[in-house]
Design a protein around this motif. Structure first.
Motif, PDB file in Angstrom:
ATOM      1  N   ARG A 127      63.756  75.998  31.688  1.00 18.23           N
ATOM      2  CA  ARG A 127      64.146  76.699  30.457  1.00 18.23           C
ATOM      3  C   ARG A 127      65.537  77.325  30.562  1.00 18.23           C
ATOM      4  O   ARG A 127      66.276  77.389  29.586  1.00 18.23           O
ATOM      5  CB  ARG A 127      63.112  77.770  30.109  1.00 18.23           C
ATOM      6  CG  ARG A 127      62.917  78.839  31.184  1.00 18.23           C
ATOM      7  CD  ARG A 127      61.870  79.844  30.767  1.00 18.23           C
ATOM      8  NE  ARG A 127      61.577  80.793  31.839  1.00 18.23           N
ATOM      9  CZ  ARG A 127      61.048  81.990  31.619  1.00 18.23           C
ATOM     10  NH1 ARG A 127      60.765  82.387  30.385  1.00 18.23           N
ATOM     11  NH2 ARG A 127      60.788  82.785  32.636  1.00 18.23           N
ATOM     12  N   TRP A 128      65.915  77.798  31.763  1.00 20.67           N
ATOM     13  CA  TRP A 128      67.240  78.400  31.932  1.00 20.67           C
ATOM     14  C   TRP A 128      68.351  77.382  31.694  1.00 20.67           C
ATOM     15  O   TRP A 128      69.430  77.729  31.196  1.00 20.67           O
ATOM     16  CB  TRP A 128      67.372  78.979  33.330  1.00 20.67           C
ATOM     17  CG  TRP A 128      66.484  80.143  33.606  1.00 20.67           C
ATOM     18  CD1 TRP A 128      65.230  80.115  34.149  1.00 20.67           C
ATOM     19  CD2 TRP A 128      66.778  81.527  33.365  1.00 20.67           C
ATOM     20  NE1 TRP A 128      64.723  81.388  34.266  1.00 20.67           N
ATOM     21  CE2 TRP A 128      65.661  82.277  33.791  1.00 20.67           C
ATOM     22  CE3 TRP A 128      67.879  82.191  32.839  1.00 20.67           C
ATOM     23  CZ2 TRP A 128      65.618  83.664  33.704  1.00 20.67           C
ATOM     24  CZ3 TRP A 128      67.843  83.579  32.758  1.00 20.67           C
ATOM     25  CH2 TRP A 128      66.720  84.299  33.174  1.00 20.67           C
ATOM     26  N   VAL A 136      71.644  77.329  38.975  1.00 15.88           N
ATOM     27  CA  VAL A 136      70.660  76.769  39.890  1.00 15.88           C
ATOM     28  C   VAL A 136      69.461  77.709  39.845  1.00 15.88           C
ATOM     29  O   VAL A 136      69.610  78.916  40.109  1.00 15.88           O
ATOM     30  CB  VAL A 136      71.205  76.656  41.331  1.00 15.88           C
ATOM     31  CG1 VAL A 136      70.103  76.185  42.272  1.00 15.88           C
ATOM     32  CG2 VAL A 136      72.389  75.708  41.375  1.00 15.88           C
ATOM     33  N   THR A 137      68.308  77.193  39.470  1.00 15.65           N
ATOM     34  CA  THR A 137      67.116  78.036  39.359  1.00 15.65           C
ATOM     35  C   THR A 137      66.212  77.820  40.559  1.00 15.65           C
ATOM     36  O   THR A 137      66.087  76.701  41.070  1.00 15.65           O
ATOM     37  CB  THR A 137      66.355  77.750  38.056  1.00 15.65           C
ATOM     38  OG1 THR A 137      66.149  76.340  37.906  1.00 15.65           O
ATOM     39  CG2 THR A 137      67.157  78.260  36.863  1.00 15.65           C
ATOM     40  N   ILE A 138      65.586  78.913  40.998  1.00 17.09           N
ATOM     41  CA  ILE A 138      64.842  78.920  42.260  1.00 17.09           C
ATOM     42  C   ILE A 138      63.412  79.355  42.004  1.00 17.09           C
ATOM     43  O   ILE A 138      63.156  80.380  41.354  1.00 17.09           O
ATOM     44  CB  ILE A 138      65.504  79.887  43.259  1.00 17.09           C
ATOM     45  CG1 ILE A 138      66.973  79.524  43.447  1.00 17.09           C
ATOM     46  CG2 ILE A 138      64.766  79.883  44.591  1.00 17.09           C
ATOM     47  CD1 ILE A 138      67.782  80.604  44.156  1.00 17.09           C
ATOM     48  N   GLY A 139      62.454  78.582  42.507  1.00 14.89           N
ATOM     49  CA  GLY A 139      61.049  78.920  42.365  1.00 14.89           C
ATOM     50  C   GLY A 139      60.539  79.800  43.496  1.00 14.89           C
ATOM     51  O   GLY A 139      61.144  79.875  44.569  1.00 14.89           O
ATOM     52  N   MET A 140      59.431  80.467  43.230  1.00 17.97           N
ATOM     53  CA  MET A 140      58.799  81.334  44.223  1.00 17.97           C
ATOM     54  C   MET A 140      57.783  80.523  45.045  1.00 17.97           C
ATOM     55  O   MET A 140      57.252  79.514  44.577  1.00 17.97           O
ATOM     56  CB  MET A 140      58.071  82.486  43.540  1.00 17.97           C
ATOM     57  CG  MET A 140      58.919  83.322  42.593  1.00 17.97           C
ATOM     58  SD  MET A 140      60.226  84.256  43.420  1.00 17.97           S
ATOM     59  CE  MET A 140      61.655  83.273  42.979  1.00 17.97           C
ATOM     60  N   LYS A 141      57.491  81.002  46.238  1.00 14.32           N
ATOM     61  CA  LYS A 141      56.488  80.314  47.059  1.00 14.32           C
ATOM     62  C   LYS A 141      55.814  81.291  47.997  1.00 14.32           C
ATOM     63  O   LYS A 141      56.415  82.270  48.451  1.00 14.32           O
ATOM     64  CB  LYS A 141      57.125  79.182  47.857  1.00 14.32           C
ATOM     65  CG  LYS A 141      58.196  79.616  48.842  1.00 14.32           C
ATOM     66  CD  LYS A 141      58.808  78.433  49.545  1.00 14.32           C
ATOM     67  CE  LYS A 141      59.905  78.855  50.512  1.00 14.32           C
ATOM     68  NZ  LYS A 141      61.060  79.451  49.843  1.00 14.32           N
ATOM     69  N   ILE A 236      69.550  81.734  39.950  1.00 14.49           N
ATOM     70  CA  ILE A 236      68.560  82.524  39.222  1.00 14.49           C
ATOM     71  C   ILE A 236      67.165  82.243  39.767  1.00 14.49           C
ATOM     72  O   ILE A 236      66.649  81.127  39.629  1.00 14.49           O
ATOM     73  CB  ILE A 236      68.584  82.216  37.715  1.00 14.49           C
ATOM     74  CG1 ILE A 236      69.972  82.495  37.127  1.00 14.49           C
ATOM     75  CG2 ILE A 236      67.512  83.011  36.984  1.00 14.49           C
ATOM     76  CD1 ILE A 236      70.079  82.197  35.643  1.00 14.49           C
ATOM     77  N   PRO A 237      66.522  83.229  40.389  1.00 12.86           N
ATOM     78  CA  PRO A 237      65.119  83.069  40.769  1.00 12.86           C
ATOM     79  C   PRO A 237      64.234  83.428  39.574  1.00 12.86           C
ATOM     80  O   PRO A 237      64.539  84.348  38.822  1.00 12.86           O
ATOM     81  CB  PRO A 237      64.948  84.089  41.900  1.00 12.86           C
ATOM     82  CG  PRO A 237      65.937  85.174  41.560  1.00 12.86           C
ATOM     83  CD  PRO A 237      67.080  84.519  40.831  1.00 12.86           C
TER      84      PRO A 237
END
Length: 485
Positions: A127-128, A136-141, A236-237
């Motif tokens: 969406r960003w 660059v978007t960063i996912g959580m884990k 962006i996380p």
């Protein structure tokens, strides 16, 4: 989507992404999954089959990195899933590059083959990219020991908590960094947390920085993220992009070897990791500062003095670029001593074999992946402390340019590569690049006193007291005492 707002450093607060589930995506996403054997791949694909992102906008490429037997797709998988076989080379970087070359999506989503993403994972990161195109978007884990699972369970689960004991999951160290830096808005080096298991970026940006380095076998994601930072992106996380990593991180299994396997790759390729460059006298693949000197109209003596000063400062992690029309020097027979280009040829021959000196007809648009570039007059040689102090100043507040206003009206400047790159992304053909950098990173002006300190007066030579001097001194004192008043 043509908007490119001038975001300051890594503060993406001005951006407002669409609300999950309440918008209509338009960009296509290619999920690239490098896999070697991939015992948990079936769970990754089952989770992707249940994503909230539209099927017609998502493709999944499983890159088979030499699995034996070859990977076959399980029954539960996204509608548009295919296997891409690696024909040459091996390793994660090579596999990801192979997958991206075969991808059709406008957004590249990098995902590990042992990740189970939440249903909204792809949507949350994508969406960003519908807001602007240099993110660059960063996912959580979180890390868990794999429980007994079936792919159908993963596909039907509404939330990750339905499958895993998240209360006892091992948190990623990157999430602590994200929290401490206000979601990376205040991070000095946000690329640090852009690790491999899950991130998304425009395909054009992936290719612009050259993809992943296949020579980096561990830490490839950090090295790639560093080059992305030098390209001017914003990281962006997104906390809504949750995922579980099946298995504990390598550093929990064998921390010493995990750290040592990464160190040489990052030491050579990420100059900002000053902690890894403590060996004295070393040369590194990517220098810390490029010193650019225009030498076309300079005398050889002035050039030699300037080059020597640049290479012999306190900060020696440096490369020097000498700019002149080297390629225009006529080849063929000539009078060696009466050559009108004698001085330029002399300089070319003098420095051609020195690997710390480059010869260029024009300065490059960007020194990337070198993080800083100095430009100044040839006839104002660097002081031994100049570069060290200029870097110290510009790093204090992460400014984009430090301009030193010299006493004769000229300037010397230290430029931050990531700021220059951001300005290139944002500036129009007629825009003043420095004005754009002032918006995104800041421009500082300073006087030369700190960077070219005045030479200290030489201390007077100490008086040598010898027996002869001491004897003469005593005799003189005795004569003075006996002399009549």
């Amino acid at each position: 989507m043509n908007a490119r707002p001038a975001l300051r450093q890594n503060d993406y607060s001005p951006l407002t992404p669409p609300e999950l589930g309440a918008w209509s995506p338009s960009l296509s996403v290619s999920v690239v999954i490098p896999a070697h054997a991939g015992p948990y791949l079936q769970f990754t694909l089952a989770a992707l089959a249940a994503q909230s992102y539209p099927d017609h906008l998502m493709e999944v490429l499983v890159v088979d990195d030499g699995s034996c037997p070859p990977i076959e797709l399980p029954e539960i998988r996204p509608f548009n899933t295919r296997v891409v076989r690696v024909d040459a080379g091996w390793g994660i970087s090579n596999a990801v590059n192979t997958g991206v070359l075969a991808a059709d999506g406008e957004i590249i989503q990098r995902l590990d083959a042992d990740m189970v993403p939440d249903r909204r994972h792809i949507e949350a990161l994508a969406r960003w990219h519908h807001v602007t195109d240099y993110l660059v978007t960063i996912g959580m884990k979180r890390f868990v020991e794999p429980p007994p699972l079936r792919a159908e369970q993963v596909y039907r689960a509404g939330h990750l908590a339905d499958l895993f004991d998240l209360d006892n999951a091992v948190a990623s160290s990157t999430e602590a960094t994200i929290a401490k830096t206000d979601g990376l808005r205040k991070s000095r080096n946000p690329y640090h947390v852009c690790t491999g298991p899950t991130f998304a970026l425009p395909r054009e940006v992936f290719h612009a920085v050259g993809g992943l380095d296949p020579n980096v076998l561990r830490g490839e994601d950090t090295e790639f993220a560093y080059r992305l930072a030098m390209h001017g992106v914003v990281f962006i996380p997104d906390e809504a992009a949750q995922a579980v990593h099946l298995g504990l991180p390598a550093q929990r299994v064998d921390k010493d070897r995990a750290v040592r396997a990464v160190e040489p790759h990052l030491a050579h390729r990420i100059p900002l990791r000053r902690d890894l460059r403590k060996d004295r006298g070393r040369r590194w693949l990517v220098p810390y500062v490029e010193v650019v000197l225009g030498v076309r109209d300079s005398t050889p003596d002035a050039v030699r003095q300037a080059v020597s000063a640049a290479l012999d400062g306190k900060l020696q992690d440096v490369v020097v670029t000498l700019v002149a029309p080297w390629s225009q020097l006529p080849p063929g027979r000539r009078s060696v001593l009466d050559d009108p280009d004698f001085d330029l040829r002399f300089l070319r021959d003098l420095y051609a074999c020195d690997d710390r000196i480059r010869l260029a007809d024009e300065p490059s648009g960007s020194p990337a992946p070198i993080p800083f570039r100095y430009r100044g007059p040839v006839d104002v040689p660097l002081h031994r402390s100049t570069l060290e102090r200029m870097v110290e100043t510009i790093q204090k507040d992460l400014e984009g340019i430090l301009v030193v206003d010299l006493e004769d009206g000229r300037t010397a400047r230290l430029e931050r590569t990531s700021a220059l790159a951001r300005a290139r992304l944002l500036a129009g053909p007629l825009d003043d690049v420095d004005a754009v950098i002032a918006q995104t990173h800041g421009v500082r002006h300073a006087t030369p006193a700190r960077y070219w300190p005045a030479p200290q007066p030489a201390a007077p030579a100490p008086i040598q007291i010898t027996p002869q001097v001491e004897e003469r001194t005593l005799l003189n004192r005795l004569r003075s005492a006996l002399r009549p008043n």
